[in-house]
Design an enzyme around this catalytic site. Structure first.
Site, short mmCIF file in Angstrom:
data_model
loop_
_atom_site.label_atom_id
_atom_site.label_comp_id
_atom_site.label_asym_id
_atom_site.label_seq_id
_atom_site.Cartn_x
_atom_site.Cartn_y
_atom_site.Cartn_z
N LYS A 111 0.82 -1.21 0.00
CA LYS A 111 0.00 0.00 0.00
C LYS A 111 0.85 1.26 0.00
O LYS A 111 0.48 2.26 -0.60
CB LYS A 111 -0.92 0.00 1.22
CG LYS A 111 -2.06 -1.00 1.12
CD LYS A 111 -3.02 -0.86 2.29
CE LYS A 111 -4.21 -1.79 2.14
NZ LYS A 111 -5.19 -1.62 3.24
N LYS A 194 -8.50 -7.04 -11.29
CA LYS A 194 -9.50 -7.27 -10.26
C LYS A 194 -10.65 -6.29 -10.39
O LYS A 194 -10.46 -5.15 -10.80
CB LYS A 194 -8.88 -7.14 -8.87
CG LYS A 194 -7.99 -8.30 -8.45
CD LYS A 194 -7.49 -8.15 -7.03
CE LYS A 194 -8.61 -8.30 -6.02
NZ LYS A 194 -8.14 -8.28 -4.63
N LYS A 197 -13.66 -0.62 -7.39
CA LYS A 197 -14.51 0.58 -7.37
C LYS A 197 -13.86 1.75 -8.08
O LYS A 197 -14.54 2.71 -8.47
CB LYS A 197 -14.81 0.98 -5.93
CG LYS A 197 -13.58 1.45 -5.18
CD LYS A 197 -13.93 2.07 -3.86
CE LYS A 197 -12.71 2.71 -3.23
NZ LYS A 197 -13.02 3.47 -2.03
#
Length: 342
Positions: A111, A194, A197
Site C-alpha cells: 500500500k 481485479k 470501485k
C-alpha cells in the site's frame, strides 16, 4: 464459546467481490458462531477519507450486512469508532508489538509503495489495531483471506506476548477460519484486472446496490470471448484452474467463476453443465442467476440507505452491546498493565 470478529472498511461502492469474498460468508457463519461484525471506520482513515462521504460509506457497509441477511438481533453490527476499547487497546498493543514484526507486513509495503516515508503512521500500525479489534472481545476465530493471514499471525503473536509479558492468561490465541478457495472476481471489462470501485467504467463491476435491471445489463455487456466453453480437462488434478489456463481466456473464466460462486458450485460442475456451449447462451444463464441472487439484495440496500435513522439505530445499539462485551476485558487489561483506575 466460539466467537467471531470480522469487519469491512467503509471505502464506498461495495461490489460483487466484496460480497462473495466476505459479506456472504458472514451470513453463513451466523448459525454456528457468536458473531461481531464491524464497520472498521478507524482503519479507513489510515488513508485520507472525505468526512461526509465516510459517514455515508459507513451506513453503506452496515446496510450491506443487513441486506445480505445478517441478523442484528442475534449478532452485533456496529462501527468501530463508537467503541473506545478499540483505540485504547490498540495503543497498548503498539507498546507490546515490535517494530521488526511490523516491518515484515507485506500489505504495508504494497500500500505504501515507494512513498512509505509520506504515508500515515496509522497505516504502519494498522495491524496492531486489527489485533485490538479481535482481542477486545476475546474472539476465538477470525475468517481470513490470503491478504489478511499475515495480520492474524501478528494478532496471535501479540496475544502470546501480552500473556507472557504480564504473566496472565488473558487473551485467547485466535484461530483462522478458512472459508474455502476465494473467488477471484475480476473486472467485467478486462478479466486480467481485479474488480475495483476505482475503475472508470461502471460496467466493469456489479455493485451491491445495483438493481435487477442494472445487474442484467452489466452481465449482458460483460466481455467474454468467441470460443466455446471447455470441459473439465482444463482443470488441474485438485480441481482448480491453473493460472496459465486462466490467463489464456481471462474473461471467459471470470464469468464462469462468478456463476460457480453465485450457484454455490465447483467450477468443474459448471464446466460439465456448459461444455461445448457458446457464451451467448451461457451469459443468459448467468444473467438469470445474478438477477435472482443479487437483485433483491440491491433493492433492500437502497431501501435501507433511504432509512438512515434505522441503520444508525442498528449501529448505535450494536455499539452498546459491543462495548458491554469489551468493558470487562479492558478492566483485565488495565489491571495486568498496572493502570490506576478509579
Amino acid at each position: 464459546m466460539k466467537r467471531i470478529f470480522s469487519g469491512v472498511q467503509p471505502t464506498g461502492n461495495l461490489h460483487l467481490g466484496n460480497y462473495l469474498g466476505a459479506i456472504r460468508n458472514f451470513v453463513r457463519l451466523q448459525n454456528d458462531y457468536e458473531c461481531i461484525f464491524c464497520v472498521v471506520d478507524m482503519h479507513a482513515i489510515t488513508v485520507w477519507q472525505d468526512p461526509k462521504q465516510l459517514v455515508l460509506n459507513t451506513r453503506e457497509v452496515a446496510a450491506s450486512y443487513l441486506a445480505a441477511g445478517v441478523d442484528p438481533k442475534r449478532h452485533i453490527i456496529f462501527n468501530q469508532s463508537q467503541v473506545s476499547a478499540h483505540a485504547e487497546l490498540g495503543w497498548i498493543f503498539n507498546c507490546v508489538s515490535r517494530i521488526g514484526w511490523l516491518n515484515r507486513m507485506t500489505q504495508f509495503k504494497d500500500k505504501a509503495g515507494k512513498n512509505k516515508e509520506k504515508v500515515s503512521t496509522g497505516l504502519y500500525v494498522y495491524p496492531n489495531l486489527m489485533a485490538a479489534d479481535i482481542l477486545a472481545y476475546k474472539a476465538t476465530h477470525v475468517p481470513v483471506g490470503e491478504d489478511q493471514k499475515q495480520h492474524l499471525e501478528l494478532t496471535r503473536d501479540i496475544a502470546l506476548k501480552f500473556n507472557n509479558d504480564f504473566k496472565v492468561d488473558l487473551f485467547p490465541v485466535p484461530e483462522p477460519l478458512i472459508m474455502g478457495a476465494a473467488t477471484r472476481v475480476m473486472s467485467l471489462r478486462d478479466g486480467s484486472k481485479k474488480m475495483s470501485k476505482s475503475d472508470p467504467s461502471d460496467y466493469s463491476r456489479i455493485t451491491m446496490m445495483d438493481d435487477a435491471d442494472t445487474v442484467a445489463k452489466k452481465i449482458r455487456k460483460a466481455t467474454s470471448d468467441p470460443h466455446l466453453i471447455p470441459g473439465i480437462e482444463v482443470l488441474g488434478e485438485n480441481g482448480s484452474l491453473p493460472d496459465e489456463i486462466r490467463k489464456e481466456r481471462p474473461e471467459a473464466f471470470n464469468l464462469l467463476s462468478i456463476y460457480a460462486a453465485l450457484q454455490d458450485q465447483e467450477l468443474k460442475d459448471v464446466l460439465g453443465e456448459f461444455e461445448g456451449k457458446g457464451f451467448a447462451e451461457f451469459k443468459q444463464s448467468l444473467t438469470d442467476l445474478a438477477v435472482e441472487k443479487l437483485g433483491p439484495m440491491g433493492a433492500e440496500m437502497k431501501r435501507l440507505m433511504d432509512d438512515q435513522s434505522y441503520v444508525d439505530g442498528i449501529l448505535k445499539e450494536g455499539a452498546g452491546r459491543a462495548a458491554a462485551l469489551a468493558e470487562p476485558v479492558m478492566r483485565e487489561v488495565y489491571d495486568a498493565v498496572g493502570f490506576l483506575r478509579s
